[in-house]
Scaffold this active site. Structure first.
Site, PDB file in Angstrom:
ATOM      1  CB  SER A  44      -3.544  -3.121  -0.618  1.00 33.67           C
ATOM      2  OG  SER A  44      -2.805  -2.367   0.319  1.00 33.67           O
ATOM      3  CE  LYS A  45     -11.146  -4.251   2.826  1.00 32.21           C
ATOM      4  NZ  LYS A  45     -11.602  -5.467   3.448  1.00 32.21           N
ATOM      5  NE  ARG A  46      -1.980  -5.228   4.939  1.00 33.55           N
ATOM      6  CZ  ARG A  46      -1.177  -5.933   4.146  1.00 33.55           C
ATOM      7  NH1 ARG A  46       0.075  -5.596   4.001  1.00 33.55           N
ATOM      8  NH2 ARG A  46      -1.636  -6.970   3.478  1.00 33.55           N
TER       9      ARG A  46
END
Ligand code: GLU
Length: 485
Positions: A237-239
């Site tokens: 994920s981006k996070r």
């Protein structure tokens, strides 16, 4: 016309962000499945989340699929048998199907708010007519008792106990459908025969199967693809990639999760597709390279492993590097040029001229794994290096004796008016023979002096491209300014 047996799959992204690697992998496997066995692929845009759905995101999805050559048969920009391929424009159809369930007594109205879920509420037994007229009422699907089983093409038989599924909402109080309901209605009305999607949707599957049954429709065949996990741990994920330990030199580096980044940084679509396919699929051999056509020819669901795959930056670069090396020199120059110009500026590149560029760029065909690397690797042709690491200085054996050799050599090459590759080669060879020293003895310090690094293409080519005057300036500067350590 749609015939009964026609295989129809769909890729159903939500346009709420960039096109994620995992999504594109789902699209790819849907595409391979229909192309290898015959059938149609539908692109359906699941844009019911008004707040988060954007035009820009839709553009990214379409551009990303087009970049990779994953083409759909029906959907946006194509049309097809459905009235619309945008879920938000299909709400009337969703409501019509909800009405069927309401009429069949398979739902109930509920006006419980917040956390009082259907497990604690008693709406089922309350006056339904009154609840129906309440503006806060939602329509809940009454889950029947029993076991729901699917025979997934990738995961095999999976059983779910219906007791674990709560009576979920199908229509919100504003009359709009929720995801699980809209998907089922759209899949039914679009004639979808096979649902191929990420494993993260597995928990939705029993709810959807129960809806099919309640509507009296045979559910599609399911295939849940293994997730692509981050080597940093957890979901890709981006996070997650924003974590501080995600640095380019770390073993587990992940530069981006959105496909656009790979396009913008000079990955070749054919390499990217090959990498994604091989991440979870094999044809039973250890063959690594497949064009899209070969993938179509060799694809079979059986080759998909049910275990999660790990994103691997090095492997992806390795694929891309291989594809780059196999390009014709002309295509390499064409593809690389925009990145070269972006890095150094149009003016600087124009000043060097076309001939110079077409001599320089092919030297890097073996040396870049993705085109955006060309900028850093060729910086020294445009800017004089002035920083040298102690490690490099030591490695090139920089000492007083070498300094004297270089001084003498400078006089020698200065004397040559023509700085062609052939002349440079013979001059340097003659010089080292005469001094009875190994080539590396002067080549390495010269390389460092002109490029600031110990790794460049062949030195004669490099010096020829840098040019006589500039080479002499750089070597002189090195002699005068770099101390022996
Ligand atoms: N719209 C869903 C998503 O983007 C996919 C729905 C499905 O494949 O069933 O995750």
């Amino acid at each position: 016309m749609m015939t009964e047996r026609e295989i129809r799959v769909r890729f159903a992204p939500s346009p709420t962000g960039q096109l994620h690697i995992g999504s594109v992998r789902t699209a790819l496997f849907n595409y391979l499945f229909v192309k290898s066995g015959g059938g149609k692929m539908v692109l359906r845009i699941e844009d019911t989340d008004e707040q988060r759905s954007t035009e820009e995101s839709l553009r990214t999805i379409i551009d990303g699929l087009r970049w990779l050559g994953i083409d759909w048969d029906e959907g946006p920009e194509k049309g097809g048998i459905a009235e619309s391929y945008y879920q938000s424009e299909r709400v009337e159809i969703h409501r019509e199907y909800a009405q069927k369930l309401i009429d069949a007594g398979k739902t109930y109205y509920c006006d419980c708010t917040g956390d009082e879920g259907p497990t604690t509420c008693n709406c089922k037994n309350k006056d339904q007519e009154a609840l129906k007229n309440s503006p806060n009422s939602v329509v809940r699907f009454n889950i029947p008792d029993g076991i729901t089983e699917i025979d997934d093409l990738i995961r095999g038989k999976v059983k779910f106990n219906n007791l674990d599924i709560k009576d979920f909402v199908i229509l919100k109080s504003n009359g709009n459908p929720v995801y699980n309901f809209a998907v089922v209605v759209d899949d039914i009305t679009m004639g979808i025969t096979h649902v191929i999607r990420g494993d993260d949707h597995l928990s939705n599957t029993p709810k959807q199967i129960l809806l099919y049954k309640a509507l009296g429709v045979e559910p599609p065949i399911m295939a849940h693809l293994p997730l692509i996990l981050s080597p940093l741990g957890g979901k890709l994920s981006k996070r997650q990639i924003a974590k501080p330990q995600n640095t380019p030199d770390s073993q587990n580096y992940v530069p981006a999760v959105n496909v656009e980044w790979y396009c913008e940084n000079g990955f070749l679509p054919e390499a990217f597709v090959n990498y994604l396919a091989r991440l979870c699929w094999s044809n039973g051999t250890d063959e690594e390279f497949f064009t899209l056509d070969e993938l179509i020819e060799k694809f079979s669901m059986k080759g998909i492993s049910p275990t999660a795959a790990l994103y691997d930056w090095k492997k992806l670069k390795w694929y891309n590097g291989n594809y780059i090396r196999n390009l014709s020199v002309e295509r390499f120059i064409d593809e690389c040029m925009p990145f070269f110009i972006k890095a150094h500026g149009k003016e600087a590149v124009d000043e060097k001229g076309e001939e110079w560029c077409s001599k320089l760029l092919p030297l890097y065909q073996e040396r870049v794994e993705y085109f955006a690397e060309i900028g850093d690797k060729t910086k020294f042709y445009f800017e004089r290096p002035v920083e040298f690491t102690p490690k490099d200085i030591k490695k090139v054996k920089w000492n007083d004796e070498t300094r004297d050799l270089l001084k003498e050599f400078l006089l020698d090459i200065c004397a040559k008016s023509d700085f062609t590759v052939e002349n440079l080669e013979s001059t340097i060879n003659q010089f080292t023979e005469q001094k009875e020293i190994k080539l590396g003895r002067i080549m390495q310090p010269i390389r460092l002096a002109v490029s600031g690094t110990r790794a460049t293409p062949g030195l004669y080519d490099v010096l020829n491209l840098i040019g006589k005057e500039e080479t002499i300036e750089r070597v002189k500067w090195f002699i005068d300014n770099v101390d022996v350590i």
